[in-house]
Design an enzyme around this catalytic site. Structure first.
Site, PDB file in Angstrom:
ATOM      1  N   GLU A   1      -6.906  -0.081  -1.897  1.00 49.19           N
ATOM      2  CA  GLU A   1      -6.665   0.839  -3.250  1.00 49.19           C
ATOM      3  C   GLU A   1      -7.028  -0.238  -4.487  1.00 49.19           C
ATOM      4  OE1 GLU A   1      -2.453   2.798  -3.164  1.00 49.19           O
ATOM      5  OE2 GLU A   1      -2.751   1.586  -1.633  1.00 49.19           O
TER       6      GLU A   1
ATOM      7  N   GLU B   1       5.011  -2.165   2.430  1.00 50.53           N
ATOM      8  CA  GLU B   1       5.984  -1.131   3.122  1.00 50.53           C
ATOM      9  C   GLU B   1       7.377  -1.627   3.243  1.00 50.53           C
ATOM     10  OE1 GLU B   1       4.569   1.327   6.199  1.00 50.53           O
ATOM     11  OE2 GLU B   1       2.700   0.937   5.849  1.00 50.53           O
TER      12      GLU B   1
ATOM     13  N   HIS C   1      -0.019   6.049  -3.135  1.00 52.91           N
ATOM     14  CA  HIS C   1      -0.865   5.435  -1.946  1.00 52.91           C
ATOM     15  C   HIS C   1      -1.774   6.592  -1.299  1.00 52.91           C
ATOM     16  CE1 HIS C   1      -2.458   3.275   1.501  1.00 52.91           C
ATOM     17  NE2 HIS C   1      -1.844   4.003   2.286  1.00 52.91           N
TER      18      HIS C   1
ATOM     19  N   LYS D   1      -4.428  -0.574  13.616  1.00 50.32           N
ATOM     20  CA  LYS D   1      -3.099  -1.105  13.206  1.00 50.32           C
ATOM     21  C   LYS D   1      -2.236  -1.668  14.183  1.00 50.32           C
ATOM     22  CE  LYS D   1      -3.087   1.859   9.433  1.00 50.32           C
ATOM     23  NZ  LYS D   1      -2.474   1.338   8.299  1.00 50.32           N
TER      24      LYS D   1
ATOM     25  N   ASP E   1       5.427   4.780  11.991  1.00 53.65           N
ATOM     26  CA  ASP E   1       4.992   4.449  10.429  1.00 53.65           C
ATOM     27  C   ASP E   1       4.633   5.706   9.632  1.00 53.65           C
ATOM     28  OD1 ASP E   1       4.293   2.572   8.453  1.00 53.65           O
ATOM     29  OD2 ASP E   1       2.387   2.857   8.790  1.00 53.65           O
TER      30      ASP E   1
ATOM     31  N   THR F   1       2.122  -6.304  13.442  1.00 57.06           N
ATOM     32  CA  THR F   1       2.756  -5.886  12.149  1.00 57.06           C
ATOM     33  C   THR F   1       3.958  -7.092  11.766  1.00 57.06           C
ATOM     34  OG1 THR F   1       2.589  -3.460  13.021  1.00 57.06           O
ATOM     35  CG2 THR F   1       4.374  -3.915  11.398  1.00 57.06           C
TER      36      THR F   1
ATOM     37  N   GLN G   1     -10.297   1.397  11.565  1.00 57.78           N
ATOM     38  CA  GLN G   1      -9.609   2.840  11.351  1.00 57.78           C
ATOM     39  C   GLN G   1     -10.451   3.833  10.831  1.00 57.78           C
ATOM     40  OE1 GLN G   1      -6.715   2.073   8.133  1.00 57.78           O
ATOM     41  NE2 GLN G   1      -6.025   4.007   8.263  1.00 57.78           N
TER      42      GLN G   1
ATOM     43  N   ARG H   1      -9.676  -1.937   8.133  1.00 56.96           N
ATOM     44  CA  ARG H   1     -10.101  -0.501   7.458  1.00 56.96           C
ATOM     45  C   ARG H   1     -11.287  -0.278   8.177  1.00 56.96           C
ATOM     46  NH1 ARG H   1      -5.228   1.248   5.519  1.00 56.96           N
ATOM     47  NH2 ARG H   1      -4.585  -0.246   3.928  1.00 56.96           N
TER      48      ARG H   1
ATOM     49  N   ASP I   1       2.117  -3.545   7.289  1.00 50.60           N
ATOM     50  CA  ASP I   1       1.256  -2.668   8.213  1.00 50.60           C
ATOM     51  C   ASP I   1      -0.041  -3.433   8.377  1.00 50.60           C
ATOM     52  OD1 ASP I   1       0.374  -1.102  10.192  1.00 50.60           O
ATOM     53  OD2 ASP I   1       0.425   0.621   8.425  1.00 50.60           O
TER      54      ASP I   1
ATOM     55  N   GLU J   1      -0.465  -3.965   3.913  1.00 52.55           N
ATOM     56  CA  GLU J   1      -0.009  -2.624   3.508  1.00 52.55           C
ATOM     57  C   GLU J   1       1.453  -2.992   3.050  1.00 52.55           C
ATOM     58  OE1 GLU J   1      -0.438   0.793   6.004  1.00 52.55           O
ATOM     59  OE2 GLU J   1      -2.330   1.301   5.052  1.00 52.55           O
TER      60      GLU J   1
HETATM   61 MN    MN Z   1       1.220   2.041   6.856  1.00 53.20          MN
END
Ligand code: MN
Length: 438
Positions: A384, A211, A144, A263, A137, A267, A250, A247, A243, A209
């Site tokens: 975000e 992507e 971002h 993560k 990834d 996925t 993480q 948080r 993804d 996420e």
């Molecule tokens: Mn990602």
């Protein structure tokens, strides 16, 4: 470089295909499916139908290089097919377009076999298109990276390396799944700033996420880099990629080696490989570097890649909560973005990945990194959109979200449009959050 397979005048005899928003005859994406509980084989999406490559091979519909490609794509994974490379893929695309064209000789041999060759997509199960050897990834969405960096380091959001190389980490391939199955909220270690000790339990800050996924075709030998000018030879096509990110987990675990369990629990990707050929009309220049940005170093710089290494793909994130589903409320759009907001091109990611000698393998998957745009409506993650959970978003019906709740379904969509081209899409990339294991 477009050709007859992109011709906007070309129509398909397959019912409804010309009106299909994602899979008209100009797209022809590849995937792996099983019809009605039968075994896995390769197929091509055309409208609401799947064209069966195994049956088509058995019926002797292909010859030459296209036949070699179709045979490689007829098995239970597409690894052998994607390993063949651009010429084989292009030949098969031309053959399929010919067989599915409403005008011309292909129709005569194909339509009478339609009952064997075509399956209603809704009666089929879709699987991973390739056995994924490795998943990497990246972090190539500069808005971002800036948004997330601002939350952590308001004065210098981007790390000094960001404009010199496409930052990435090694992801987990075994937990990549296609759109559909429930996504179980992970348990993990999490620690709020005011807490002295971490605790183990369900993530309290589960996020998505937005992507793109890049599928790797022919690989490179160990120790043998891929020159930037040859990198497109290694790109088969694209999919959507979510993804999922815990948080809180993480934030606690990531230092100093980067994301791990936050993560790797799951996925989600869209099941169809939209080929590099289908996307040719929607190529665009690489993102222009701002005045003062460094030029890419020579091993990441190629004039053709700067001219047409980007993709113009409109992207959406939709949410439907359990309460919205119960009230029959349509999914609500959380954000809209575009693949043009990637600072690094797919070719630069491929060339960088191989530059130290790492061998890429057919069926490897690269994630682009979260694709946010410059405005708040273009944020590709809740982190975000809610500014770290501080500003909840309101959903139709009055619910609010800082992060995802159990029962929330997230859908990513992609759409390519350009004057003079038939629009194509990717099919949805969906996941519904279920409760953490007890
Ligand atoms: Mn990602």
């Amino acid at each position: 470089m477009t050709d007859a397979t992109h011709d906007p005048a070309r129509r398909s005899w397959v019912p409804g295909a010309d009106r299909h928003t994602d899979f008209p005859i100009q797209n022809l994406p590849f995937g792996i499916f099983s019809p009605n509980g039968s075994d896995r084989r390769g197929g091509v999406a055309i409208g609401d139908w799947i064209f069966d490559l195994r049956e088509a091979c058995a019926a002797g519909l292909f010859n030459g290089v296209a036949d070699d490609a179709a045979l490689a794509a007829a098995g239970p994974t597409l690894n052998a097919f994607v390993a063949l490379g651009t010429a084989h893929r292009r030949a098969l695309r031309h053959a399929l377009s010919f067989l599915l064209d409403s005008k011309g000789e292909g129709r005569a041999c194909t339509e009478k076999l339609a009952e064997k060759l075509l399956h209603k997509a809704e009666s089929c199960t879709l699987h991973l298109p390739c056995a994924i050897g490795d998943y990497t990834d990246f972090y190539a969405g500069i808005h971002h990276a800036t948004n997330v960096g601002t939350l952590l380091r308001p004065d210098s959001p981007l790390m000094p390396n960001y404009k010199y190389l496409p930052v990435g980490y090694h992801g987990r391939a075994s937990s990549v799944r296609v759109s559909g199955p429930a996504v179980r909220r992970p348990n993990g270690q999490r620690k709020r700033p005011e807490e002295a000790e971490p605790s183990f339990g369900p993530s309290r800050s589960l996020d998505y996420e937005l992507e793109l996924g890049f599928w790797i075709g022919p690989g490179n030998a160990l120790g043998q880099p891929i020159p930037i000018a040859r990198a497109t030879d290694h790109l088969v096509g694209l999919c959507l990629l979510n993804d999922w990110s815990a948080r809180d987990v993480q934030g606690w675990e990531y230092q100093p080696l980067g994301p791990f369990l936050a993560k790797s629990f799951h996925t989600t990707i869209s099941p169809w490989i939209v080929t590099a050929e289908a996307l040719e009309p929607f190529r665009t220049s690489a993102m222009a570097r701002a005045a003062g940005d460094p030029a890419p170093l020579p091993h990441l710089a190629d004039p053709a890649d700067q001219d047409e290494g980007g993709f113009d793909i409109a992207l959406d994130v939709l949410i439907q909560s359990a309460a919205m589903r119960a009230a029959n409320r349509a999914p609500h759009r959380l954000a809209t973005s575009n693949a043009r907001h990637l600072y690094w091109t797919a070719s630069q990611m491929i060339a960088h990945h191989a530059s130290a000698g790492c061998n890429l393998t057919a069926g490897d998957l690269l994630g682009s990194g979260t694709i946010s745009g410059p405005t708040h409506e273009e944020c590709g993650s809740l982190l975000e959109l809610t500014r770290g959970g501080r500003e909840p978003v309101t959903l139709p019906g009055g619910e609010t979200r800082r992060f995802l709740e159990d029962g929330d379904e997230i859908t990513l969509t992609a759409r390519c449009t350009r004057d003079g081209a038939v629009p194509i899409g990717f099919g949805p990339c969906r996941g519904l959050i279920s409760a953490a294991p007890p």
